[in-house]
Scaffold this motif. Sequence first.
Motif, mmCIF file in Angstrom:
data_model
loop_
_atom_site.group_PDB
_atom_site.id
_atom_site.type_symbol
_atom_site.label_atom_id
_atom_site.label_comp_id
_atom_site.label_asym_id
_atom_site.label_seq_id
_atom_site.Cartn_x
_atom_site.Cartn_y
_atom_site.Cartn_z
ATOM 1 N N LYS A 152 24.121 39.169 32.878
ATOM 2 C CA LYS A 152 25.156 38.448 31.672
ATOM 3 C C LYS A 152 24.556 38.672 30.350
ATOM 4 O O LYS A 152 23.185 38.273 30.195
ATOM 5 N N GLY A 153 25.413 38.817 29.473
ATOM 6 C CA GLY A 153 24.736 38.561 28.158
ATOM 7 C C GLY A 153 24.234 39.763 27.567
ATOM 8 O O GLY A 153 24.008 40.864 27.949
ATOM 9 N N LYS B 167 17.908 43.219 32.098
ATOM 10 C CA LYS B 167 18.546 43.104 30.644
ATOM 11 C C LYS B 167 17.432 42.099 29.734
ATOM 12 O O LYS B 167 17.760 40.892 29.999
ATOM 13 N N ASP C 175 21.769 35.312 37.366
ATOM 14 C CA ASP C 175 22.472 36.643 37.120
ATOM 15 C C ASP C 175 21.788 37.079 35.729
ATOM 16 O O ASP C 175 22.189 36.605 34.706
#
Length: 931
Positions: free
Chosen positions: A568-569, A546, A565
Motif C-alpha cells: 500500500k502507498g 515497495k 500490507d
Amino acid sequence: MGYRLRVIGGGQFSNWCLEAVIFLFFALWKLRFATVINRYFQVVVVAGLLAACQSSNTPSETSSVFHIVHDDSAGTLSIYRKGGSEPVLVQNALPDMRPYLHPIMAPDGGGELTEYSPGHHQHQTGLYWGFTRVNGSGAPMDTVKKWFYQPDKPAHIKQQIGRDYFHNNGKGYWKKVSAHALVPQGEEVKWQTVYQMLDESGAAIMQETQVWSLKEHEHKFLVSLEWNGKALENITINEFSYGGLFLRMPWREGIKGEVVNAARQRNQKAEGQRAMWVDVGMEIPGREDWGHIAIFDHPQNAGFPTNWRVDGQLGVGPCRAITGDWQIPQGHTEIVKHQLVAYTGELDDVAMRKLWDEYIGSNSIYSAAVMWSIAQQEGLQAEFLTPDAAVAAMTVTEGYQVNTWASEPMITQPMAFCWDDRGRLWVAENRDYENRGTGFSNDGTSRILILEDTDRDGIADNKKVFLEGVPFPSAIAVGFDGLYLGAPPNLLFVPDKNRDDLADTEDIEVLLTGWGIRDRHETINSLHWGPDGWLYGLEGFATPSKIRKPQGEGKLYGHKDPFPDVLKGDGVEINGGVWRFHPVKKSFEVVAHGFSNPWGIDYDSKGQLFITACVIPHMFHVIPGGIYHRQGGQHFNPYVYKDIRTIVDHSHRSAHGGARIYQSDAFPQDQQGRLFMANIHEHAVLSDILEPKGSGFVARHADDFVMANNAQWIGFSMEIGPAGDLYVLDWHDGDICGNSVLQKETGRIFRISPVNSRAEHWQGRYQDLAGLSDLKLAELQTSKSDWHARRARVILQARAAERTIDAEAVAVISRQLAVGSPDNRLRALWALHVTQNLSDERLLELLSDEDQYIRAWSIQLLSEDKNPGDAALDRFKKMALKDPSPVAHLYLAAALQRMQEADRWDIVQGLLSHAQDAEDHNIPKMIWFGF
C-alpha cells in the motif's frame, strides 16, 4: 523524448543488431529537429528492424539427409548419410536374438561409440533393452544376491528370482515378429522392430515394439526411442539394480572416461540416483577427443525421473525396478520414451540441459523443479548426522580441511551471519521461520548472537546474545557502532554506542520499510558493505516489495504481531534485484532489477559486483542500472527487448547462495579471485573462475571444493574471515527446500582452511580494528587480507561521518592512490571517497588515468548523486568517443541513467562508434536501458 518505442511480445536479439537499431533510433531522434518527420514512421522503421533482429538471431543448424538400407537376410537396417559408404548406425534385428543398435558411429565418422560383446560383459551388445527379473514368485533380496549369478540354481530358486532377459539375449528368450523402415529417407528417418519375449515353454508373455528415429542437430546425432511393452499376461519386473535400456560403450581397463548425470553426480556417485539425463564420455580408439552418448529420460515415463544404473565399466541405463517391482497388467501397454545424443568433444552441461528441454518441449525452470523434487526427497530420506559425523562424511579438495566452528545447541536456525571489527561472527537466529509460506512473529525467540573463537583454535567458544525479540531476522551487517538488521518489513539500525555487546533497544531506528515475505526464501537478504560505502542487499522475484522511509519513527514489530500490507502507498518497487542504502546520506535505490532468488553478493579487487542465485543460471555480474534475466514475471520497464544474462559457461544443480570472492593470503595463489558459493541441492561448496571478457566476465567452473555428502546439509551463506579461512552457514534440516522445519534445534557453521595456511601473522592481525588509529586503518588498505582493508574502510567511513579524518591518514591514502599497485590504488580511491576526501576536481583528473578501472570508478563516483556537473559531462562525451576501454564504455553506459535525458545523446553517439563493443555481453543493452 516525448514517446517510447515498444515491440509487443519482446524477443531475443543479437547484440550487433540491437546496437544498429539503437544507432538508427538515435539518428532519427536527432533528425526530427532538422526536418518534419513523422514520429510514427520512426516507430515503424525501428520496430521493423527489431523484428528483423529477432529473426536473424535464430541459430544455424546442421543436418544431413539419411536413408535406410534393409537387409532382411542379414537382419540389419543400416542408416547411411547421403553419399556415404559406411553406415552411421545399424539396427540389428536377428530372428532369435533381441534387437540392438551397433555400431553407433561418431557424427564425424571417426570411430564407433558402442561396443558389441566385450570380454568383461559378453552379453552386452551396444545399445539394447532387456529386463533382469521377470515374473519371479518373490525372493528375498539376500536370496537374489546369493543365487542370481549362479548358473545351477535349484528350480524353486529360479522361480522365485524370475526369468532373466538381460543376460540371455538369444534363442528361447526372444522371437522376432518384424523389422522395417517407417520413414526410409530424409533429414529424419524412422524404423521399427517388433519382438516377443518368451517364457520357459516358448510362449510369448510380452510383445515389445521399439520405434526409433535418427536426425542430426549441430553435429550431434539425436536418436529417439519409443518403447511399447504390451503384456500378453500379467508381467512383474522384479526389483533389481539394473535392467531395461542399457548402453555399452568401448570401455577398456585404464582408459579415461566419466559418467555425469543431470545432478552433476559422477561415476559411482551416480549409481542408483535419479536424474533427467546421464552422459557417458570416454576415449575412443583413433580419436584425440572423447566420444559421448547421453541418454535422456522423459517426464511422461512412469516414475520419472528414473533411477540409473552406472557400473564400474561406465555402462549405464535407466532402471525403473531399482526401487521396487514394476508391474504391467495383462492387456496393458507400457510406453517408455528416451532420446540419445551421440557426439564428440567435451560435455557442455548447459547445452545438454537445453537439448533435454527441447526434447521434452519445456524450459529450464521445469528442469530446476525436477531437480528440486529429487533433492527434497533425498533430504527427507537421509540419515541425520551429528556435526562431527557431518564433517567425517565430507569430501574436501586436497590440501584443505573442514571443522565444525559452531553448531547446535550454541546456534539454531541460523539465517545470516557477518563479521565485526573484532573478528567475531554475528549470527541471526530466525526461529520465526516456519515454512516458505508462513511464519513471521509466532515463535518470538529469534535473536542475534555474537560468537567468538577466543583462543583461535578454529572453534567458537564464547557466545553472547546481542538482541532478542525482533521477529524474522534475515540479514545483518555490522558497522557505524551498531547492527544493520534486515527484518521484514524493515531495515533497522540497532545501535551499541557504548560497545558493551548489548543492543541499545530504546534507540533502534527504522531506516526503511516495505519488504515483503510472500516467499520467505526471497525476502531482504545478504547485507554487504560495498567498496563505495553503500550497504548492498538482495531481494527475490517472488516477494514483491515497495521500499520507502517509514511514517514518523516507523513501527517495530514484536511477538505475535501480524505482518503488514507492504504494497500500500508509495515506494520504490522491487521484486527481484540488487539494492543499496547509504548509511550517511540515508538514501535508497535499486541497483539492478531481475534475477530469481539472489542470495549472496560480493565484489572483486576491481570493485565488480557478483551475485549468486537459484533456479536460473547461478551467477551474474551486476552493473548499476542493469536489467537482468528473471525467473518469472515481467520487467518493470516494458521497453526491455533483451535483458542481461548469466556470465557462466556451465551449470550446477540449482540453489546457490553466499557468493564470496577469495581475496586473502591463507589460500595459494591459484585460488585468488575465485568465487566460492554454497549449493543447497548439491550439498556443496563450489567455486568458479572469473575470467575477464570485454566489459565483463565469463565464469568458468573450478573446483567442487567441498562435497558434504549429506542430503540434509543446507549451506547458503559464506564468509571469509580475518585469518583467510572460508566459513559456510548450514541451516541444516531434513526439508532442504524449506517447506517445513523438521529440525528446529539445529544449525552449524563450518570452517574450511588450508592444511598449511599461507596467512601472515602480522602484529595486530587479530585485534579489534576499531581501536586502531586513523593512520593504522589507512595503512591497512594495502593489506594482503582484503577482510582487513574492507573493515578498515567501514570504520573510517563511520568516523568521517562524525569528525575529520586525521590528515596524516588522508595523506597516506592519497599516496597509495598515486603510486600503489592497481588493486591498492582502487582501495585508496574508495577509502578517500567514503571519508569525503575525494573532490570532483581530483575525480576529473582521474578520468585520464592509465588504469581503466580507475577511470571507470571515477565515472561512477562523479555520477553517484545522479547529478554529474557540466565538466564531468563534457569529459564523458570525449571519453565515449576516444577511450579505448570497454570497461570505461560500460561505466559510461551505466551512467546514462544517472543524468538528464538531454545530456545522454552525445555520449550515446560516442559509445556507438566502437564497433568492437557490438557483441559485448553488456554494453549494447546498457546503452538501450540508458534511453
